[in-house]
Structures are given as structure tokens and as C-alpha cells.
Design a protein around this motif. Sequence first.
Motif, short mmCIF file in Angstrom:
data_model
loop_
_atom_site.label_atom_id
_atom_site.label_comp_id
_atom_site.label_asym_id
_atom_site.label_seq_id
_atom_site.Cartn_x
_atom_site.Cartn_y
_atom_site.Cartn_z
N SER A 146 0.80 -1.22 0.00
CA SER A 146 0.00 0.00 0.00
C SER A 146 0.83 1.27 0.00
CB SER A 146 -0.95 0.00 1.20
OG SER A 146 -0.24 -0.14 2.41
N SER A 147 2.05 1.21 0.51
CA SER A 147 2.90 2.41 0.51
C SER A 147 4.36 2.03 0.34
CB SER A 147 2.74 3.18 1.82
OG SER A 147 3.65 4.27 1.87
N GLY A 191 -2.08 -2.19 -4.58
CA GLY A 191 -1.23 -1.88 -3.43
C GLY A 191 -1.97 -2.25 -2.16
N ALA A 192 -1.69 -3.43 -1.64
CA ALA A 192 -2.44 -3.97 -0.52
C ALA A 192 -1.81 -3.64 0.83
CB ALA A 192 -2.56 -5.49 -0.65
N GLY A 193 -2.66 -3.32 1.79
CA GLY A 193 -2.21 -3.17 3.17
C GLY A 193 -1.90 -4.53 3.76
N PRO A 194 -1.53 -4.58 5.03
CA PRO A 194 -1.16 -5.85 5.67
C PRO A 194 -2.29 -6.88 5.59
CG PRO A 194 -0.50 -4.00 7.03
CD PRO A 194 -1.34 -3.43 5.94
N ILE A 250 -5.36 -0.34 -1.63
CA ILE A 250 -6.43 -0.93 -0.84
C ILE A 250 -5.88 -1.10 0.58
CG2 ILE A 250 -8.03 -2.88 -0.61
CD1 ILE A 250 -8.40 -1.40 -3.20
N ASP A 251 -6.24 -0.18 1.48
CA ASP A 251 -5.66 -0.25 2.83
C ASP A 251 -6.62 0.13 3.94
OD1 ASP A 251 -5.86 2.48 2.61
OD2 ASP A 251 -3.75 2.91 3.05
N ALA A 252 -7.90 0.28 3.64
CA ALA A 252 -8.92 0.61 4.65
C ALA A 252 -8.60 1.92 5.38
CB ALA A 252 -9.09 -0.53 5.64
N GLY A 253 -7.88 2.82 4.71
CA GLY A 253 -7.58 4.12 5.30
C GLY A 253 -6.29 4.19 6.09
N LEU A 254 -5.57 3.09 6.16
CA LEU A 254 -4.33 3.02 6.93
C LEU A 254 -3.37 4.15 6.61
CD1 LEU A 254 -2.12 1.51 8.63
CD2 LEU A 254 -1.67 0.14 6.59
N GLY A 255 -3.18 4.43 5.35
CA GLY A 255 -2.17 5.41 4.95
C GLY A 255 -2.56 6.86 5.21
N SER A 256 -3.79 7.09 5.66
CA SER A 256 -4.25 8.47 5.90
C SER A 256 -4.56 8.73 7.36
CB SER A 256 -5.52 8.73 5.07
OG SER A 256 -5.29 8.53 3.70
N ASN A 257 -4.17 7.82 8.24
CA ASN A 257 -4.64 7.92 9.62
C ASN A 257 -3.50 7.86 10.63
OD1 ASN A 257 -6.82 8.26 11.37
ND2 ASN A 257 -7.10 6.07 11.69
#
Length: 274
Positions: A146-147, A191-194, A250-257
Motif C-alpha cells: 500500500s505504501s 497496493g495492498a495493506g497488511p 487498498i488499505d482501509a484508510g491506513l495510509g491516511s490515519n
Amino acid sequence: MDFLKLTGKTVLVFGVANRKSVAWHIARTLEEEGARVLYSVRSEARRQSLAALLAGRSVYVCDVEQEGAVDRLAAAIAADGHASLHGIAHSIAFANYAGGFRPFHETGRADFLQATAVSAFSLVEIARAFRPHLAPAASVVTIGISSLLVTPDNYGYMGPVKAALESAARFLAKSFAADPKTRDVRFNVVGAGPLKTSASAGIPGYIESYLYAEKLTFRKRNLSTQEVADAAVWLLSERSSGMNGATLTIDAGLGSNYFDEEIIRLAMRPEIKK
């Protein structure tokens, strides 16, 4: 209603290892949407271990680390009558963590090159080998992270390797577009989160990182592997025809929080109970 228009399409999926694999979720969803899925697995032993799961399906063996293996796979698939592929899902990654975690500057040459060959350069080889066998508007999708800006200690050299994978997808998109015969073939990255997969379980300290990431999502719940697969299947369909050379995060908002109130409280004043 066949919204994704995948019925009757043929898609090659790389990387199924077990039921937890992103590749398996992609393949299963493709089949639910009416697509015919061809499977490429790492070894004969892997094919045997998946015999029950993939019973009745077309399964091929290809160890992408071996030079020439992808060319042989393309020839075998074409010889079996699959001369036109509408999509390829690349969900392959490998890093040798057998020696335990080491600081990034102590990364060994052999480990870095092996991880790059399997996880990133394999996409280039697959694109080249299957180029003559791709339908005019085929879609190729690979699974990234994701990042590429974060530097998790326990991910080590796979961060730069995933960066190489994402860059390779963009360069392949441009390279194919330069030829009128392959101009509409697309390359994109999810780009997937964990995720909770067998592969991630081999990363040192991953459970703690996974639980930490969950607290940073907006919904306080990590991604499911199916959510990542759904994004990949959409990119494999013609409904995403405007996407090329892109990374769909696709990270459920992880990268913005990063400045979540709960995370700040736990980090700065863990003794304070809410």
C-alpha cells in the motif's frame, strides 16, 4: 447480469500456495464470475499439495527463479490450446528470512537478487513470454504494497523490491503501448495493506505490525484477503479499461490515519486509560 464481463474469458493466475493465498482468492472469484482460470504453481511438490484444492483445473508448474521457465510455460499453455489469454494475475513474492532479521545495510547480495528475480523481474519475464498470447485488450495485474514510502524494520529489503515491481508495471504499460499490436494491454498494481496470509507469517515480528496497522485503519479492522482479490478482479476486467500503469491502493484508510487519537494516546501516554 455479467457486469465485469468475465464470462468465457481465460486468465492465468500465478502464486497459489494454499487457501490463504491472495492468488487463490483471485482465482476463486474469477471462476465465480464465469472466467476460466489456468494455474501456475512454483513446483511439482506444490502442485501435489494443492491436488485437492485445484482438482479438475488446469495446473502448470513454473519456478520463475529458473531462467527459461516462463518461456516453457507460455509454450506449454499455448500447446494446450490456450492461444489467447485475457488476463494474468501475478501474485508471487519471496524473501529469504531464514537467517532472521538483519538491519537493511546488512542485506546480502544473494538474498536481494533472489527476492528481486522472484518478486519483481518475474513480471517482466512473464509479460515478454506471454506477449504473443495476450488478447488485444488483456489486463495484467500484480500485487504490491500500500505504501512504498514507509520503512518498516521487519520488512527490510522487500520494500525496495516491491518498489521495483511497481515501477516495472509502469514501464511495461508504456513499453506495450508503444506497439500498435499491444497498445491496449494494461498493467496495474494492487497496493495492498497488511494481510493475514501464510507468506506474511514468515516475516519477523509481523503479528505485532499487523495488529498495529489494524488500529490505524479508519474502521479499526484490517483488510480481508478477499477485499484485495476483489480489487484485482476488477482490474482484470474490462470495466477498469481506463486504468493503466497505476497502483490501486487498498488499505482501509491506513495510509491516511497516522495521527489517530487512540494511537497518539497509546504512544505518548499509555498509562492513561480511556
